[in-house]
Design a protein around this motif. Structure first.
Motif, mmCIF file in Angstrom:
data_model
loop_
_atom_site.group_PDB
_atom_site.id
_atom_site.type_symbol
_atom_site.label_atom_id
_atom_site.label_comp_id
_atom_site.label_asym_id
_atom_site.label_seq_id
_atom_site.Cartn_x
_atom_site.Cartn_y
_atom_site.Cartn_z
ATOM 1 N N THR A 6 -3.340 -14.248 -5.950
ATOM 2 C CA THR A 6 -4.393 -13.404 -5.363
ATOM 3 C C THR A 6 -4.297 -11.982 -5.883
ATOM 4 O O THR A 6 -5.315 -11.357 -6.226
ATOM 5 N N HIS B 288 -7.074 -9.467 -7.937
ATOM 6 C CA HIS B 288 -7.495 -8.131 -7.523
ATOM 7 C C HIS B 288 -7.149 -7.088 -8.583
ATOM 8 O O HIS B 288 -7.911 -6.119 -8.769
ATOM 9 N N ARG C 32 -6.540 -1.737 -1.854
ATOM 10 C CA ARG C 32 -6.639 -1.954 -0.399
ATOM 11 C C ARG C 32 -8.062 -2.330 -0.009
ATOM 12 O O ARG C 32 -8.290 -3.240 0.806
ATOM 13 N N PHE D 227 -8.734 -5.932 -1.147
ATOM 14 C CA PHE D 227 -8.118 -6.906 -0.245
ATOM 15 C C PHE D 227 -8.881 -6.985 1.081
ATOM 16 O O PHE D 227 -9.099 -8.066 1.618
ATOM 17 N N THR E 294 -12.135 -8.883 0.704
ATOM 18 C CA THR E 294 -11.916 -10.338 0.580
ATOM 19 C C THR E 294 -11.566 -10.949 1.938
ATOM 20 O O THR E 294 -11.982 -12.062 2.240
#
Length: 285
Positions: free
Chosen positions: A222, A226, A276, A279, A282
């Motif tokens: 993951t 990103h 940040r 994340f 998502t």
């Protein structure tokens, strides 16, 4: 008349304390070898060996490396090889003892080096010895020539030395990682943690560890997705700061990218903020 007090040089014979080795022609050499082989004449064997100690010394000096002092242990094993050659030499084969002895001396020195390279016993087959003694030379030659791409280097070395690529990789790892103490501190910051503290606990919950590793793998997959949303420079700064085993300082990264350390810090903070947000976006979708 001026008198200069200079030490009187000793005669040549007095300066040369080491007696010159006996020279043996082919006839006398074969005669001594037969006396040792057929009659067990130790005196004949000793004359044969002593007359070739210069060969053992030259081989030991060459094996120790250019510019280094003669290693007494290597010299000792060179002499052992010389004795083994004397025990096995057959004068009726038609070649000189020095030709035969050179192989045994080199083999004994090579075996000694392999045995003493590491506390972990290295394979001692003919192919492993060949790989151990020729790997660095062949690798350096191929790299210097530049004809082999990096991803094909291991395969080419394996082909030239008649071994498998797996053997090449294993030997590279052994040669690049010398023995170390388990009591060595993990870091140089004055901490008390030692390498032995990081050894795997045999009583640990394996299933729990496997689950944790799978979760960690999912996290990094993951994270990689990103990171791709950042610029190449931002990715490099984040990775070099937080991911690598030896994090780079701001000043070191500044030199790499041609900016100040403060500018690297600003880029890093901006990249972290964007991560940040990425994340968080998502997680809510």
């Amino acid at each position: 008349m001026k008198i200069v007090n200079k030490p009187f040089p000793p005669p040549r014979m007095a300066r040369n304390q080491t007696p010159r080795a006996e020279f043996l022609d082919a006839h006398n050499e074969a005669l001594l070898a037969r006396c040792w082989r057929d009659k067990g004449d130790v005196h004949a064997r000793n004359r044969l060996v002593t007359s070739h100690q210069a060969l053992a010394r030259a081989s030991a000096k060459r094996a120790g490396g250019k510019g280094r002092e003669l290693d007494s242990d290597i010299l000792q094993h060179a002499n052992i090889g010389l004795l083994k050659a004397a025990d096995r030499f057959d004068p009726d084969m038609g070649f000189r003892f020095s030709t035969y002895a050179a192989w045994w001396i080199r083999a004994e020195i090579q075996d000694y080096k392999i045995r003493n390279w590491s506390l972990v016993v290295l394979p001692n087959s003919a192919s492993s010895r060949k790989l151990f003694h020729n790997l660095k030379r062949v690798e350096a030659r191929l790299v210097a020539a530049g004809d082999v791409p990096p991803e094909r280097l291991v395969d080419q070395i394996a082909t030239e030395l008649a071994v498998t690529p797996e053997q090449v990789v294993s030997m590279q790892q052994r040669l690049s990682a010398p023995d170390g103490s388990l009591n060595r501190p993990v870091s140089d910051d004055g901490g008390t943690m030692q390498l032995q503290d990081l050894l795997e606990d045999p009583d640990a919950d394996i299933e729990k560890e496997v689950v944790a590793r799978m979760d960690s793998r999912t996290f990094w997959i993951t994270m990689s997705a990103h990171l791709k949303r950042l610029s190449k420079r931002e990715q490099d700064i984040i990775i070099e700061t937080y991911v690598t085993d030896t994090p780079k300082t701001l000043d070191a990264l500044g030199e790499r990218f041609g900016v100040s350390g403060e500018r690297v810090r600003q880029i890093r903070e901006s990249a972290l903020s964007r991560l940040r947000v990425s994340f968080a976006t998502t997680a809510t979708t």
